[in-house]
Design an enzyme around this catalytic site. Sequence first.
Site, PDB file in Angstrom:
ATOM      1  N   ASP A   1       0.821  -1.208   0.000  1.00  0.00           N
ATOM      2  CA  ASP A   1       0.000   0.000   0.000  1.00  0.00           C
ATOM      3  C   ASP A   1       0.852   1.255   0.000  1.00  0.00           C
ATOM      4  OD1 ASP A   1       0.666  -0.002   2.732  1.00  0.00           O
ATOM      5  OD2 ASP A   1      -1.054  -1.312   3.118  1.00  0.00           O
TER       6      ASP A   1
ATOM      7  N   LYS B   1      -5.056   3.391  -1.500  1.00  0.00           N
ATOM      8  CA  LYS B   1      -6.108   4.217  -2.110  1.00  0.00           C
ATOM      9  C   LYS B   1      -6.026   4.128  -3.618  1.00  0.00           C
ATOM     10  CE  LYS B   1      -8.226   7.485   0.781  1.00  0.00           C
ATOM     11  NZ  LYS B   1      -7.986   8.574   1.681  1.00  0.00           N
TER      12      LYS B   1
ATOM     13  N   MET C   1      -0.225   8.523  13.279  1.00  0.00           N
ATOM     14  CA  MET C   1      -1.458   8.970  12.634  1.00  0.00           C
ATOM     15  C   MET C   1      -2.042  10.210  13.296  1.00  0.00           C
ATOM     16  SD  MET C   1      -3.231   5.278  11.851  1.00  0.00           S
ATOM     17  CE  MET C   1      -2.602   4.422  13.287  1.00  0.00           C
TER      18      MET C   1
HETATM   19  N1  SAH Z   1       2.680  -0.354  11.037  1.00  0.00           N
HETATM   20  C1  SAH Z   1       3.273   0.960  10.924  1.00  0.00           C
HETATM   21  C2  SAH Z   1       2.319   2.058  11.329  1.00  0.00           C
HETATM   22  C3  SAH Z   1       1.135   2.210  10.415  1.00  0.00           C
HETATM   23  S1  SAH Z   1       0.102   3.542  10.889  1.00  0.00           S
HETATM   24  C4  SAH Z   1       4.543   1.020  11.773  1.00  0.00           C
HETATM   25  O1  SAH Z   1       4.808   0.092  12.555  1.00  0.00           O
HETATM   26  O2  SAH Z   1       5.298   1.985  11.639  1.00  0.00           O
HETATM   27  C5  SAH Z   1       0.673   4.822   9.840  1.00  0.00           C
HETATM   28  C6  SAH Z   1       1.401   5.891  10.651  1.00  0.00           C
HETATM   29  O3  SAH Z   1       2.744   5.481  10.884  1.00  0.00           O
HETATM   30  C7  SAH Z   1       1.528   7.217   9.954  1.00  0.00           C
HETATM   31  O4  SAH Z   1       0.367   7.993  10.129  1.00  0.00           O
HETATM   32  C8  SAH Z   1       2.705   7.835  10.680  1.00  0.00           C
HETATM   33  O5  SAH Z   1       2.326   8.347  11.922  1.00  0.00           O
HETATM   34  C9  SAH Z   1       3.583   6.616  10.928  1.00  0.00           C
HETATM   35  N2  SAH Z   1       4.631   6.455   9.909  1.00  0.00           N
HETATM   36  C10 SAH Z   1       4.823   5.390   9.100  1.00  0.00           C
HETATM   37  N3  SAH Z   1       5.908   5.565   8.320  1.00  0.00           N
HETATM   38  C11 SAH Z   1       6.426   6.772   8.637  1.00  0.00           C
HETATM   39  C12 SAH Z   1       7.551   7.528   8.180  1.00  0.00           C
HETATM   40  N4  SAH Z   1       8.387   7.069   7.240  1.00  0.00           N
HETATM   41  N5  SAH Z   1       7.772   8.737   8.726  1.00  0.00           N
HETATM   42  C13 SAH Z   1       6.945   9.221   9.686  1.00  0.00           C
HETATM   43  N6  SAH Z   1       5.879   8.557  10.148  1.00  0.00           N
HETATM   44  C14 SAH Z   1       5.616   7.348   9.650  1.00  0.00           C
END
Ligand code: SAH
Length: 256
Positions: free
Chosen positions: A31, A53, A166
Site C-alpha cells: 500500500d 487508495k 497517525m
Molecule cells: N505499522 C506501521 C504504522 C502504520 S500507521 C509502523 O509500525 O510503523 C501509519 C502511521 O505510521 C503514519 O500515520 C505515521 O504516523 C507513521 N509512519 C509510518 N511511516 C512513517 C515515516 N516514514 N515517517 C513518519 N511517520 C511514519
Amino acid sequence: VYLVGAGPGDPDLLTFKALRLMQRADVVLYDRLIGRGILNLVRRDAERIYVGKLPQEHTMAQHEISQLILKLARDGKRVLRLKGGDPFVFGRGGEEIELLAEAGIPFQVVPGITAASGCAAYAGIPLTHRDHAHTCIFVTGHGKDGQSDLDWKLLLQPRQTVAVYMGLAQLASLTRAFIERGAAPSLPAALIDNGTRPNQQVLIGTLATVADKAAKAGIKGPAILIIGSVVRLREKLDWFVPEEQAPLPATAPMME
Ligand code: SAH
C-alpha cells in the site's frame, strides 16, 4: 502467506528475512506507505498488487484485502503482504491474517522496524534516556477530534516519551488537548515527516507551537509526533543528512 513489515522507508532498514521472502514471493500486496526503493527489491517477475487508495479514492476495505489474500493463497501462490513499519503495530496485521488462521492457511509474520523507533533514530532523538524518560508510549492520534479514547492520565506522566502515530490530521486539536489536560505548553515536541527517507523533514517545537509549524511547512505525512524532553537531545545527536539537502559531491576541479 508472509505478513512482512518493511520498516519506515529506508530500504536498508528491511530485515534480512523480509528481503529473503520478498525474493521468493509470487505475488506482493502493498500500500501507500511502501516506497519505490523497497518495491524494487521484490522478485522481478512477481505480481505486484496495490491495495491502498485507488485513483477514485476508493480504499480497498480490510475484508476485501483479506479475501484477496485468501483467494491468492488458495490458488497455490506464495503471497507476501508488505506493510509499512511493523505489521503488528497499528498495522491491522492481526486482522489480515485472522481469516487465514481460520481457513488453516499457513502463514509467517515478519516484524519490521516501527515508525517510532526508525524515525526517532534518524532524527537523533533517543526514545528513552536515563536523564529524560524511562517510559515510552506508542499511541494513535487517529480518532474523533484527535483525542480518540486516549488514556490521558497515562499520557501525562512525567519522565516519559509519547510517540503519536497517525496524528497529523488532528495535530492542532491533539496538542491542544495535551495542554488543556495539564501538560506544559513548553514541552518539547518533534514532528518527523517521511522519516528515514531521502525527503525526511524534522520540525522541532513545543506542544504550543508544533501544529502551527507543521501547517506553515505544509507537511503532508506520513508523519509521527514525538513528545517529551528527549526531543532536546537532537541538538547534539542529529546525524542524518537527507539526500535532497545533501551537498553535491565535490567534483575534482578541471586542470587547465
Ligand atoms: N505499522 C506501521 C504504522 C502504520 S500507521 C509502523 O509500525 O510503523 C501509519 C502511521 O505510521 C503514519 O500515520 C505515521 O504516523 C507513521 N509512519 C509510518 N511511516 C512513517 C515515516 N516514514 N515517517 C513518519 N511517520 C511514519
